[in-house]
Design a protein around this motif. Structure first.
Motif, PDB file in Angstrom:
ATOM      1  N   SER A  68     -11.285 -16.060  -9.610  1.00 49.29           N
ATOM      2  CA  SER A  68     -12.206 -14.997  -9.938  1.00 49.29           C
ATOM      3  C   SER A  68     -12.289 -14.683 -11.582  1.00 49.29           C
ATOM      4  O   SER A  68     -11.378 -14.663 -12.321  1.00 49.29           O
ATOM      5  CB  SER A  68     -11.543 -13.573  -9.365  1.00 49.29           C
ATOM      6  OG  SER A  68     -10.388 -13.535  -9.659  1.00 49.29           O
ATOM      7  N   LEU A  70     -12.078 -12.360 -13.643  1.00 46.93           N
ATOM      8  CA  LEU A  70     -11.929 -10.878 -13.920  1.00 46.93           C
ATOM      9  C   LEU A  70     -10.869 -10.619 -15.012  1.00 46.93           C
ATOM     10  O   LEU A  70     -10.639  -9.616 -15.422  1.00 46.93           O
ATOM     11  CB  LEU A  70     -10.928 -10.509 -12.484  1.00 46.93           C
ATOM     12  CG  LEU A  70     -11.579 -10.226 -11.192  1.00 46.93           C
ATOM     13  CD1 LEU A  70     -10.762  -9.963 -10.139  1.00 46.93           C
ATOM     14  CD2 LEU A  70     -12.684  -9.171 -11.388  1.00 46.93           C
ATOM     15  N   ILE A  79      -3.778  -7.200 -10.239  1.00 48.13           N
ATOM     16  CA  ILE A  79      -4.351  -7.821  -8.937  1.00 48.13           C
ATOM     17  C   ILE A  79      -3.220  -8.110  -8.047  1.00 48.13           C
ATOM     18  O   ILE A  79      -3.311  -8.102  -6.917  1.00 48.13           O
ATOM     19  CB  ILE A  79      -5.183  -9.098  -9.272  1.00 48.13           C
ATOM     20  CG1 ILE A  79      -6.481  -8.644 -10.237  1.00 48.13           C
ATOM     21  CG2 ILE A  79      -5.693  -9.677  -8.223  1.00 48.13           C
ATOM     22  CD1 ILE A  79      -6.840  -9.818 -11.059  1.00 48.13           C
ATOM     23  N   VAL A  84      -6.911  -6.574  -1.014  1.00 45.96           N
ATOM     24  CA  VAL A  84      -8.067  -6.477  -1.446  1.00 45.96           C
ATOM     25  C   VAL A  84      -9.110  -6.987  -0.287  1.00 45.96           C
ATOM     26  O   VAL A  84      -8.650  -7.135   0.612  1.00 45.96           O
ATOM     27  CB  VAL A  84      -8.032  -7.701  -2.621  1.00 45.96           C
ATOM     28  CG1 VAL A  84      -7.358  -7.345  -3.702  1.00 45.96           C
ATOM     29  CG2 VAL A  84      -7.718  -9.044  -2.097  1.00 45.96           C
ATOM     30  N   LEU A 104     -12.825 -12.219  -4.189  1.00 48.18           N
ATOM     31  CA  LEU A 104     -12.694 -11.027  -4.165  1.00 48.18           C
ATOM     32  C   LEU A 104     -13.604 -10.132  -4.536  1.00 48.18           C
ATOM     33  O   LEU A 104     -14.542 -10.687  -5.277  1.00 48.18           O
ATOM     34  CB  LEU A 104     -11.381 -10.800  -5.034  1.00 48.18           C
ATOM     35  CG  LEU A 104     -10.095 -11.687  -5.120  1.00 48.18           C
ATOM     36  CD1 LEU A 104      -9.381 -11.077  -6.292  1.00 48.18           C
ATOM     37  CD2 LEU A 104      -9.596 -11.807  -3.712  1.00 48.18           C
ATOM     38  N   CYS A 106     -15.466  -6.888  -5.644  1.00 49.90           N
ATOM     39  CA  CYS A 106     -15.280  -5.882  -6.903  1.00 49.90           C
ATOM     40  C   CYS A 106     -16.564  -4.992  -6.771  1.00 49.90           C
ATOM     41  O   CYS A 106     -17.755  -5.452  -6.778  1.00 49.90           O
ATOM     42  CB  CYS A 106     -15.088  -6.540  -8.117  1.00 49.90           C
ATOM     43  SG  CYS A 106     -13.520  -7.593  -8.304  1.00 49.90           S
ATOM     44  N   LEU A 117     -11.713  -3.596  -8.532  1.00 51.95           N
ATOM     45  CA  LEU A 117     -11.146  -4.215  -7.192  1.00 51.95           C
ATOM     46  C   LEU A 117     -11.705  -3.718  -6.018  1.00 51.95           C
ATOM     47  O   LEU A 117     -11.570  -2.159  -6.124  1.00 51.95           O
ATOM     48  CB  LEU A 117      -9.928  -4.769  -6.936  1.00 51.95           C
ATOM     49  CG  LEU A 117      -9.009  -5.860  -7.768  1.00 51.95           C
ATOM     50  CD1 LEU A 117      -7.563  -6.125  -7.556  1.00 51.95           C
ATOM     51  CD2 LEU A 117      -9.747  -7.060  -7.330  1.00 51.95           C
ATOM     52  N   CYS A 186     -12.865   1.711  -4.182  1.00 54.01           N
ATOM     53  CA  CYS A 186     -12.562   1.247  -5.527  1.00 54.01           C
ATOM     54  C   CYS A 186     -11.958   2.429  -6.061  1.00 54.01           C
ATOM     55  O   CYS A 186     -12.046   3.456  -5.580  1.00 54.01           O
ATOM     56  CB  CYS A 186     -13.762   0.721  -6.294  1.00 54.01           C
ATOM     57  SG  CYS A 186     -15.013   1.943  -6.920  1.00 54.01           S
TER      58      CYS A 186
END
Length: 195
Positions: A68, A70, A79, A84, A104, A106, A117, A186
């Protein structure tokens, strides 16, 4: 004269096909396989500055490897250990030499400067399929296979309607995402896009 007569009909057909792709068919959200995942490990990709590699338990015999992008938004420690949301019925992709099998999910603000996330509530079980709508009353269709997802562009039809509510709950249109333990959320992004 014949060619000119056909042109408007051809344009109408193209317009109708474009309209069809914009309006997702009812129930299309049930065709994506969104699962609870527990991130066992998260670390920077050796060959890609913006990628993390995550090892994620989604209830299968072996953890899934997922890459990912991120790194610009959070630390690996943010993370690792989290429950998740994993889009599980995507084909594996090679991402800078690592086979990534899933995504994943988000939330992001409109400027894409803040990304968080989507997380499942405590008590959610890795591998459990996440529902859209009321947990008790919603029945799920069988998810598309990885090939069907690609061929029918299922994810592309769903992602345009995924948002976070004013309460930071993930939703498809008005249907909240939920596990048996409660809603998917989130941390702070309200009215954000999901991807």
């Amino acid at each position: 004269a014949r060619r000119a007569a056909r042109a408007p009909a051809a344009r109408l057909g193209v317009r109708a096909m474009a309209d069809e792709s914009e309006d997702a068919p009812e129930g299309v959200e049930q065709l994506i396989d969104v699962r609870v995942g527990k991130v066992l490990k998260a670390y920077k990709h050796e060959d890609a500055d913006k990628l993390y590699v995550e090892e994620v338990d989604i209830g299968e015999a072996e953890p899934r490897m997922i890459c990912s992008g991120l790194v610009p938004y959070m630390n690996a420690e943010d993370i690792e250990g989290k429950l998740v949301v994993v889009l599980a019925n995507l084909k594996s992709r090679n991402m800078a030499g690592v086979s990534s099998h899933g995504m994943l999910l988000c939330a992001s603000d409109s400027s894409h400067e803040s990304v968080e996330l989507l997380v499942c509530p405590p008590g959610s079980v890795p591998g459990e399929r996440i529902k859209f709508g009321d947990w008790e009353t919603t029945t799920q269709a069988e998810a598309h296979t990885e090939n069907q997802m690609k061929k029918k562009k299922t994810w592309e039809k769903v992602v345009t309607q995924l948002r976070t509510t004013d309460g930071c709950v993930a939703a498809y249109k008005e249907l909240h995402m939920a596990t048996s333990a409660g809603p998917v959320t989130c941390a702070s992004i309200k009215g954000g896009t999901i991807g």
